[in-house]
Design a protein around this motif. Structure first.
Motif, short mmCIF file in Angstrom:
data_model
loop_
_atom_site.label_atom_id
_atom_site.label_comp_id
_atom_site.label_asym_id
_atom_site.label_seq_id
_atom_site.Cartn_x
_atom_site.Cartn_y
_atom_site.Cartn_z
N SER A 10 -15.68 11.82 -27.71
CA SER A 10 -17.10 11.77 -28.18
C SER A 10 -17.78 10.80 -28.26
O SER A 10 -18.44 10.26 -29.26
CB SER A 10 -17.18 12.46 -29.69
N LEU A 29 -23.70 15.75 -30.55
CA LEU A 29 -24.01 15.78 -32.18
C LEU A 29 -24.91 16.76 -32.45
O LEU A 29 -25.37 16.94 -33.46
CB LEU A 29 -23.92 14.53 -32.71
N LEU A 39 -20.06 19.31 -30.04
CA LEU A 39 -18.89 18.71 -30.60
C LEU A 39 -18.03 19.66 -31.30
O LEU A 39 -16.85 20.21 -31.31
CB LEU A 39 -19.09 17.53 -31.77
N ILE A 57 -10.04 12.63 -32.44
CA ILE A 57 -11.21 12.61 -31.98
C ILE A 57 -11.63 11.00 -31.58
O ILE A 57 -11.29 10.47 -32.46
CB ILE A 57 -12.36 13.30 -32.81
N CYS A 59 -14.63 8.44 -31.06
CA CYS A 59 -16.18 8.41 -31.13
C CYS A 59 -16.54 6.81 -31.21
O CYS A 59 -15.83 6.10 -31.63
CB CYS A 59 -16.61 9.25 -32.16
N HIS A 63 -21.11 6.63 -35.07
CA HIS A 63 -20.96 8.18 -35.16
C HIS A 63 -19.73 8.75 -36.41
O HIS A 63 -19.86 9.78 -36.28
CB HIS A 63 -20.95 8.89 -33.87
N ARG A 64 -19.16 7.81 -36.78
CA ARG A 64 -17.91 8.16 -37.48
C ARG A 64 -18.27 9.07 -38.69
O ARG A 64 -17.58 10.32 -38.91
CB ARG A 64 -17.24 7.11 -38.12
N VAL A 67 -19.37 12.60 -37.16
CA VAL A 67 -18.56 13.36 -36.90
C VAL A 67 -17.43 14.05 -37.62
O VAL A 67 -17.20 15.30 -37.56
CB VAL A 67 -17.43 12.48 -35.70
N GLN A 70 -19.34 16.93 -39.30
CA GLN A 70 -19.40 18.05 -38.46
C GLN A 70 -17.98 18.70 -38.71
O GLN A 70 -18.24 20.14 -38.56
CB GLN A 70 -20.04 17.75 -36.91
N ILE A 81 -9.67 10.15 -36.40
CA ILE A 81 -11.02 9.78 -35.77
C ILE A 81 -10.85 8.37 -35.46
O ILE A 81 -10.80 7.56 -36.48
CB ILE A 81 -12.33 10.27 -36.65
#
Length: 146
Positions: A10, A29, A39, A57, A59, A63-64, A67, A70, A81
């Motif tokens: 991502s 996103l 996502l 994931i 990314c 964006h952490r 993400v 979400q 992540i």
């Protein structure tokens, strides 16, 4: 049988669908095709593969939090992540995820998928992925193409 770990890439930068996508909200996103973001659709689709563990994931650092939120909104969790300080395309992101998977289960089988693909028939994809996983567990490398 080894652990089946989905890896979701991502790392998009939000440059291709301007003005919808922006640096902080790249297409994966955004809810472009329905109620859920691309996502979230990917996470749900991969969770439906028989035997799938929580995903890893990869990314962008920026964006952490989005993400994580979400994933939490789906009432799911990620195994990890992983943050890319700088985007370097697919191979380094997969290598990073593979190193993390080794920590989780040295015998893990990975299903690697981008977070921004549209797959309308999730059940057919999941069935194909299960066949691919069986082949991968015999030592084969399996790829899907469109």
């Amino acid at each position: 049988m080894s652990t089946l770990i989905p890896v979701i890439l991502s790392g998009g930068a939000g440059t291709r669908l301007w003005p919808l996508s922006r640096e902080m909200y790249p297409k994966q996103l955004l809810p472009l095709l329905g109620q859920y973001t691309m996502l979230q659709d990917t996470v749900t689709r991969l969770a439906g593969i028989r035997g799938a563990a929580a995903p890893i994931i990869v990314c962008n650092d920026a964006h952490r939090f989005t993400v994580a939120e979400q994933i939490r909104a789906l009432q799911l969790s990620a195994a990890a992540i992983l943050l890319e300080p700088v985007g370097r395309n697919t191979a380094p992101a997969v290598a990073l995820a593979a190193l993390k998977a080794l920590q989780l289960d040295p015998q893990a089988t990975l299903v690697v998928a981008p977070a921004d693909h549209v797959i309308r028939n999730a059940a057919a994809f999941q069935k194909a992925a299960e066949v691919a996983v069986a082949q991968a567990e015999t030592g084969k490398l399996v790829t899907f193409g469109i």
